[in-house]
Scaffold this active site. Structure first.
Site, short mmCIF file in Angstrom:
data_model
loop_
_atom_site.label_atom_id
_atom_site.label_comp_id
_atom_site.label_asym_id
_atom_site.label_seq_id
_atom_site.Cartn_x
_atom_site.Cartn_y
_atom_site.Cartn_z
N GLU A 124 0.78 -1.23 0.00
CA GLU A 124 0.00 0.00 0.00
C GLU A 124 0.82 1.29 0.00
O GLU A 124 0.68 2.12 0.90
CB GLU A 124 -0.97 0.01 1.19
N GLU A 181 -6.26 -7.86 -0.50
CA GLU A 181 -6.91 -7.69 0.80
C GLU A 181 -8.38 -7.37 0.59
O GLU A 181 -8.73 -6.56 -0.28
CB GLU A 181 -6.28 -6.55 1.62
#
Length: 557
Positions: free
Chosen positions: A318, A422
């Protein structure tokens, strides 16, 4: 003479003998000193407990050391007090304790066995490790093991919830600072030992998964001057976990979750606040440090023992590209890929979409081979998606995310190979510490970040707060969920699986949590709100979406 204001003890008469008065003064003084000493001792104890609540929590839950393989072994066989001394390890179960100081890529192999077996098949839907997994044809059905080697407050709130707000213990940086180096090492190693064990991987295999994504942070490899992190101990637990995955036929996605400087300024990167990777005074230094870490990691994991096992290699979790220069991230990515490939890694290299949106990756990094774009999909961090009704959330998963995945997989409209690394089944952002320690939720309008541009101080749920948006039901034990809510949670999860399998597949976030069942596959499966086998499902996006409102499912939780 009476005290003013009514009844009360009489004052000593003025004519009382002096020696009686002196005796009373002495006794009173002694009593005062005793009370003062007791108060000081109590205050010190309270202060100590307050400054290290994790220790008191750990005292109740401390796992027993598993080190019977040290029985009968002489401590003289090892360099005492070093990383290579297993007598300093809290847990030695399933570690090879034969002494070696051999390094590969500057990283120790101590603890590894010299032989391995890749004949294991985790379930009938996928090949054994020794055989090829056909990515892009066979869907990845994977699980994250979050909150273990990279601490995340909402996964393990017990590390944080007994501190006061003024202590500002909000991430792994401030936690290890508060504990101090010795206590931090002891506390975190006990966590590493207890939170994940061999049975974890057996359970993951039995749940029908075929991949595990293992987040870890740069301090598994090294630390720098000023870092409070516990150095290197998590490295041996990472290596042991990889071997446990092998023994259960599970392929591994290595996920570097926290890198020098923090790639996103969020607590799961290790340090909440400023994005210091590629940015700011030390941006260039941190960029090089992260390349150096990948140089070590890729040299180590290019060993033949990992060729069939570590089939996916993540660059950085991320990166917050809205805070970073896109060209800088792409240049760093190209350098990292060159370094990793140069060291002999031929696994799929995974890179994050950086929150740019999948459609914006079309035409980028086209000169690189065997890359996979990783997007993380949640409906709860976007207020527009958060306000959708349960039926609309399910529709969005089936239609919106499916369409995004298909566009991204097509190189004429997107990057190409894409997966969801995710996701969860949560329909609110109510979980404790999900939005940082001490920060509330968008759902209840209590998300006070201290920044007007990011705070959400009016409730955000489908009812427009009438009835009132509440978190008690979402945070309740699943045994208290209504039948309609249980059905929705299961259908929503299976809809997402369907959607993400339009690409390369998915990894659920996460295997287990201390308190938040809608974020724990283990707890959700036990509650009947997630499939017992990841590859056996009852809801598919080709079916019509049930009328959950007609079933009586409330929209305010």
């Amino acid at each position: 003479m009476k005290q003013r204001g009514g009844a009360g003890p009489s004052e000593p008469p003025y004519n009382e003998p002096w020696w009686k008065r002196r005796k009373k003064w002495i006794i009173g003084g002694v009593i005062f000193i005793i009370v003062l000493i007791v108060a000081i001792v109590v205050g010190v104890v309270v202060s100590q407990n307050k400054s290290s609540p994790v220790e008191s929590q750990a005292a109740a839950d401390t796992p027993k050391p598993k080190n019977s393989n040290l029985n009968g072994v002489s401590e003289d066989n090892y360099p005492k007090g070093t990383y290579y001394d297993p007598f300093t390890w809290f847990d030695t179960a399933d570690f090879n304790i034969t002494y070696t100081d051999q390094l590969v890529g500057g990283l120790p192999i101590m603890g590894l066995n010299s032989s391995w077996n890749d004949d294991v098949q985790c379930n009938p839907t996928v090949p054994a490790l020794k055989d090829t997994f056909e990515y892009g044809k066979m869907p990845i059905r994977g699980i994250n093991i979050g909150g273990w080697l990279s601490i995340e407050p909402f996964i393990t709130p017990s590390f944080f919830q007994h501190y006061d707000s003024h202590d500002n213990v909000i991430d792994e940086w401030t936690l290890t600072t508060a504990l101090g180096s010795s206590r931090a090492a002891q506390t975190l190693e006990q966590h590493y030992s207890a939170f994940v064990d061999f049975q974890t991987f057996v359970d993951i295999r039995n749940a029908g998964f075929d991949h595990v994504r293992i987040p870890f942070s740069y301090w598994a490899v090294t630390t720098y001057e000023g870092d409070p992190y516990v150095p290197k101990i998590s490295w041996r637990y990472l290596l042991r976990a990889i071997e446990w995955a092998r023994q259960n036929g599970l392929r591994v996605n290595l996920d570097l979750h926290g890198i020098p400087g923090s790639q996103n300024g969020w607590n799961h990167s290790g340090r909440q606040g400023v994005v210091g990777w590629l940015n700011g005074t030390d941006g260039t230094l941190n960029a090089q440090r992260s390349i150096d870490i990948h140089d070590q990691l890729s040299t180590f994991f290019a060993q033949p023992r990992y060729k069939n096992l570590i089939t996916m290699y993540g660059l950085v979790n991320e990166p917050r590209m809205v805070e970073l220069n896109t060209a800088d991230v792409l240049n760093w990515t190209t350098t990292a890929i060159k370094t990793i490939r140069g060291n002999g890694i031929d696994a799929v290299i995974v890179f994050g979409d950086g929150f740019m949106g999948l459609d914006n990756w079309q035409g980028k990094l086209t000169n690189e081979q065997n890359l996979l774009l990783d997007v993380h999909q949640y409906v709860i961090f976007n207020v527009d998606q958060l306000t959708l009704s349960h039926s609309d959330k399910l529709n969005f998963a089936c239609k919106g995310w499916t369409a995004q995945m298909k566009r991204s997989m097509d190189t004429s409209t997107g990057f190409g190979p894409t997966m969801c690394g995710e996701w969860s089944q949560a329909d609110t952002d109510c979980a404790l510490y999900l939005n940082d320690v001490g920060i509330g939720s968008r759902w209840q309008g209590t998300l006070n970040t201290g920044n007007a541009s990011t705070s959400v101080l009016s409730p955000v749920c489908p009812t427009n707060n009438n009835p009132q948006c509440e978190c008690n039901d979402a945070n309740a034990d699943p045994s208290d969920y209504s039948d309609a809510y249980k059905k929705w949670l299961l259908d929503f999860a299976e809809a997402q699986m369907d959607s993400f399998e339009q690409g390369w597949g998915w990894f659920y976030w996460t295997w287990d949590t201390e308190q938040s069942p809608q974020w724990s596959y283990k707890k959700g499966m036990a509650a009947g709100i997630l499939p017992q086998k990841a590859y056996q499902r009852t809801f598919h996006c080709t079916q019509s979406v049930p009328d959950f409102a007609g079933m009586g499912l409330a929209e305010n939780y």
